[in-house]
Design an enzyme around this catalytic site. Structure first.
Site, PDB file in Angstrom:
ATOM      1  N   SER A  24       0.829  -1.209   0.000  1.00 25.51           N
ATOM      2  CA  SER A  24       0.000   0.000   0.000  1.00 25.51           C
ATOM      3  C   SER A  24       0.860   1.255   0.000  1.00 25.51           C
ATOM      4  CB  SER A  24      -0.924  -0.005   1.224  1.00 25.51           C
ATOM      5  OG  SER A  24      -0.158  -0.119   2.413  1.00 25.51           O
ATOM      6  N   ASN A 111      -2.002  -2.236  13.338  1.00 26.67           N
ATOM      7  CA  ASN A 111      -3.459  -2.006  13.306  1.00 26.67           C
ATOM      8  C   ASN A 111      -3.849  -0.719  14.030  1.00 26.67           C
ATOM      9  OD1 ASN A 111      -3.411  -4.403  11.995  1.00 26.67           O
ATOM     10  ND2 ASN A 111      -4.352  -5.618  13.633  1.00 26.67           N
ATOM     11  N   THR A 156     -37.791  28.190 -11.029  1.00 24.72           N
ATOM     12  CA  THR A 156     -38.160  26.854 -10.553  1.00 24.72           C
ATOM     13  C   THR A 156     -38.461  26.069 -11.820  1.00 24.72           C
ATOM     14  OG1 THR A 156     -40.510  27.367 -10.367  1.00 24.72           O
ATOM     15  CG2 THR A 156     -39.193  27.758  -8.396  1.00 24.72           C
ATOM     16  N   HIS A 157     -38.161  24.787 -11.834  1.00 20.06           N
ATOM     17  CA  HIS A 157     -38.314  23.960 -13.048  1.00 20.06           C
ATOM     18  C   HIS A 157     -37.536  24.540 -14.231  1.00 20.06           C
ATOM     19  CE1 HIS A 157     -41.835  22.192 -10.901  1.00 20.06           C
ATOM     20  NE2 HIS A 157     -42.039  23.463 -10.551  1.00 20.06           N
ATOM     21  N   SER A 278     -11.153  26.105 -27.829  1.00 18.09           N
ATOM     22  CA  SER A 278     -11.305  24.849 -28.553  1.00 18.09           C
ATOM     23  C   SER A 278     -10.202  24.785 -29.589  1.00 18.09           C
ATOM     24  CB  SER A 278     -12.678  24.812 -29.228  1.00 18.09           C
ATOM     25  OG  SER A 278     -12.636  23.962 -30.366  1.00 18.09           O
ATOM     26  N   LYS A 284     -14.898  29.539 -29.382  1.00 15.76           N
ATOM     27  CA  LYS A 284     -15.352  28.904 -28.151  1.00 15.76           C
ATOM     28  C   LYS A 284     -14.657  29.423 -26.899  1.00 15.76           C
ATOM     29  CE  LYS A 284     -17.735  25.678 -27.610  1.00 15.76           C
ATOM     30  NZ  LYS A 284     -17.534  24.288 -28.039  1.00 15.76           N
ATOM     31  N   GLU A 291     -17.182  22.592 -15.330  1.00 17.46           N
ATOM     32  CA  GLU A 291     -17.587  21.239 -15.734  1.00 17.46           C
ATOM     33  C   GLU A 291     -16.824  20.186 -14.946  1.00 17.46           C
ATOM     34  OE1 GLU A 291     -17.033  22.738 -20.020  1.00 17.46           O
ATOM     35  OE2 GLU A 291     -18.159  20.891 -20.250  1.00 17.46           O
ATOM     36  N   GLN A 323      -7.371  -1.753   4.414  1.00 15.83           N
ATOM     37  CA  GLN A 323      -6.281  -1.027   3.769  1.00 15.83           C
ATOM     38  C   GLN A 323      -6.808  -0.264   2.548  1.00 15.83           C
ATOM     39  OE1 GLN A 323      -2.235  -2.683   3.436  1.00 15.83           O
ATOM     40  NE2 GLN A 323      -2.656  -2.911   1.256  1.00 15.83           N
ATOM     41  N   LYS A 326      -7.921   4.004   2.012  1.00 17.90           N
ATOM     42  CA  LYS A 326      -7.172   5.251   1.805  1.00 17.90           C
ATOM     43  C   LYS A 326      -7.206   5.797   0.389  1.00 17.90           C
ATOM     44  CE  LYS A 326      -4.213   3.608   5.334  1.00 17.90           C
ATOM     45  NZ  LYS A 326      -4.737   2.253   5.009  1.00 17.90           N
TER      46      LYS A 326
HETATM   47  N1  ARG Z   1      -0.994  -1.203   5.458  1.00 15.89           N
HETATM   48  C1  ARG Z   1      -1.966  -1.617   6.398  1.00 15.89           C
HETATM   49  C2  ARG Z   1      -3.266  -0.814   6.262  1.00 15.89           C
HETATM   50  O1  ARG Z   1      -3.236   0.206   5.652  1.00 15.89           O
HETATM   51  C3  ARG Z   1      -1.446  -1.479   7.782  1.00 15.89           C
HETATM   52  C4  ARG Z   1      -2.032  -2.431   8.746  1.00 15.89           C
HETATM   53  C5  ARG Z   1      -1.561  -3.803   8.459  1.00 15.89           C
HETATM   54  N2  ARG Z   1      -1.890  -4.700   9.517  1.00 15.89           N
HETATM   55  C6  ARG Z   1      -1.808  -5.986   9.359  1.00 15.89           C
HETATM   56  N3  ARG Z   1      -2.130  -6.729  10.357  1.00 15.89           N
HETATM   57  N4  ARG Z   1      -1.445  -6.538   8.219  1.00 15.89           N
HETATM   58  O2  ARG Z   1      -4.301  -1.228   6.716  1.00 15.89           O
END
Ligand code: ARG
Length: 472
Positions: A24, A111, A156-157, A278, A284, A291, A323, A326
């Site tokens: 990740s 974790n 409206t509308h 354009s 244009k 947009e 994971q 993100k």
């Molecule tokens: N890269 C992991 C995440 O974003 C970190 C936690 C990983 N924990 C594990 N027990 N493998 O969630």
């Protein structure tokens, strides 16, 4: 050894595909600042609690500072084999300070580490979005004050409904942004508890001080349940939900800019700074920024739906699925920040065609409601009957090809003999907007007062934000 972080019981190296799906780092490297701050807080607490020596804590803190400057200088070699930001930082720490680095992960797991880092990241994102929304509100309120008496058609509308003031229309978006900020503030307050110290899921036997790390990282308190602490992603969902609503508001305004700036409508003109040309049609001037704001709402709403879907079937506590929280969220907050900035720029930049707005406001018999209201007040017709009489007068004006205030009195009196010349006191667009002076109405004096009160509020808020800005 297969992996120096957890390879003790592993004989083989991971398949390249395993690394590809597992890593990740390409995304969570954006959490480096939060990861380092949380590790520094953790190390200081471990020393204070007598779990590691003060000397080791000092080495760790210095090493982490070095890593921070390496990353910020673009000199840090991120390694995919090290999976994520946590292991990249820890591995570099070991290179820098030797065996003391191995003590940092005492009484901690990735974790609770990732939950802490991402809470800090989302909190920073919320603070940045809040500041951007305040600037957006300020730009809108300034333009509203400037255009408190600029008359435009209200719809409206998408049909001409009643005349309104351009300032009133802009202030509607200031109100929306205020609610958006309120939602972010609510999310922030619930987010602001520390998962650090929950460890893998059950807590830790070490005598750690969770209140200390919480305080150090600016959290209000430690989270009360270790399972919840590592399993919860509400904080992302809530912030994304506030982001999705904000993006929806921006998209509505963007859509209006697209419509208003079309030559078919011609209510506003965007400057060259917020339009593109354009490659084939030389005439244009495309409202691309508006947009794209409209379109970016898709990715922001999508991030919310994506994460809700990831989370909905997950048993407690941490699952690797999490994971995937993100990528979409970070992209969504980046898209939102860019969208707010672009809308702020366009709000400052757009120029209403005041004459065209005014003419359009008078088209479509927009003061018909004023006529009906006059019939109720002046000759005591029941509103339903006044509505009917007005409809017949509008038909007559349409037949004659004139606006209501240009239809001669005798032509009106054919339909309702009790109408007097006083009726002309309500039929112009100016009279119409000026008459809507009750709280929340579109009258220029209301708009002026509202715009001023917003500017004052935003200024006061700016001062106190400056005073409260933390030194760290
Ligand atoms: N890269 C992991 C995440 O974003 C970190 C936690 C990983 N924990 C594990 N027990 N493998 O969630």
């Amino acid at each position: 050894m297969a992996n120096k972080m957890w390879g003790g019981r592993f004989g083989q190296k991971p398949d390249p595909l395993m690394e590809e799906i597992n890593a990740s780092i390409d995304i969570d490297r954006k959490l480096y600042r939060q990861d380092i701050a949380a590790s520094k807080a953790h190390a200081a607490m471990l020393a204070k609690s007598g779990i590691i020596t003060a000397q080791d804590a000092k080495k760790i803190a210095h090493g982490l500072d070095t890593i921070l400057s390496e990353i910020e200088a673009g000199k840090f070699a991120f390694k995919r084999a090290l999976e994520d930001i946590h292991m990249n930082v820890e591995s570099r720490l070991a290179e820098l300070i030797g065996p003391a680095a191995g003590r940092l992960h005492t009484a901690r797991s990735r974790n609770d580490q990732v939950a802490t880092d991402f809470r800090l990241w989302v909190r920073d994102a919320i603070d940045a979005i809040d500041g951007a929304l305040a600037a957006y509100q300020r730009a809108l309120a300034e333009r509203a004050l400037q255009h408190a008496a600029t008359i435009m058609p209200g719809f409206t509308h998408m049909q001409t409904a009643q005349p309104v003031t351009f300032g009133h229309h802009l202030l509607a978006y200031v109100e929306m942004a205020a609610r958006d900020r309120g939602r972010f503030a609510d999310a922030r307050a619930r987010l602001n508890e520390s998962p650090l110290g929950a460890a893998a899921l059950a807590g830790t036997p070490f005598p750690i001080d969770r209140a200390m790390t919480a305080k150090d990282l600016g959290f209000a308190r430690p989270m009360a349940n270790s399972l919840d602490a590592v399993a919860d992603r509400d904080f992302v969902l809530e912030a994304l939900s506030a982001a999705a609503i904000t993006a929806t508001h921006l998209s509505r305004f963007a859509e209006e800019i697209v419509i208003w700036s079309s030559p078919l409508v011609g209510l506003i003109r965007l400057s060259d700074r917020f339009t593109t040309g354009s490659s084939i049609m030389p005439q244009k001037r495309n409202p691309d920024a508006a947009e794209l704001v409209r379109a970016k709402s898709g990715r922001i709403v999508g991030a919310l739906l994506g994460l809700l879907t990831v989370m909905k079937g997950l048993p407690l506590a941490y699952q690797k699925d999490m994971q995937e929280d993100k990528d979409g969220a970070i992209a969504a907050f980046e898209a939102l920040a860019l969208s707010i900035a672009a809308m702020t720029g366009m709000a400052r930049d757009l120029e209403p065609d005041v004459a065209r707005m005014r003419a359009a406001a008078g088209e479509g018999y927009s003061t018909a409601t004023d006529l009906a209201d006059w019939l109720v007040r002046a000759i005591k017709l029941p509103f339903r009957e006044a509505h009917h009489v007005t409809g017949r007068i509008v038909a007559k004006a349409a037949e004659a090809g004139v606006t209501l205030d240009r239809l001669p009195l005798p032509a009106m009196q054919v339909i309702e003999p009790r109408i007097t010349k006083d009726v002309f006191g309500v039929l112009s667009v100016d009279k119409s907007v000026a008459s809507r002076a009750g709280y929340g109405g579109t009258a220029p004096k209301n708009v002026r007062a509202q715009a001023k009160s917003w500017l004052k509020r935003l200024e006061r808020e700016g001062f106190s934000a400056q005073a409260q800005r933390p030194s760290r």
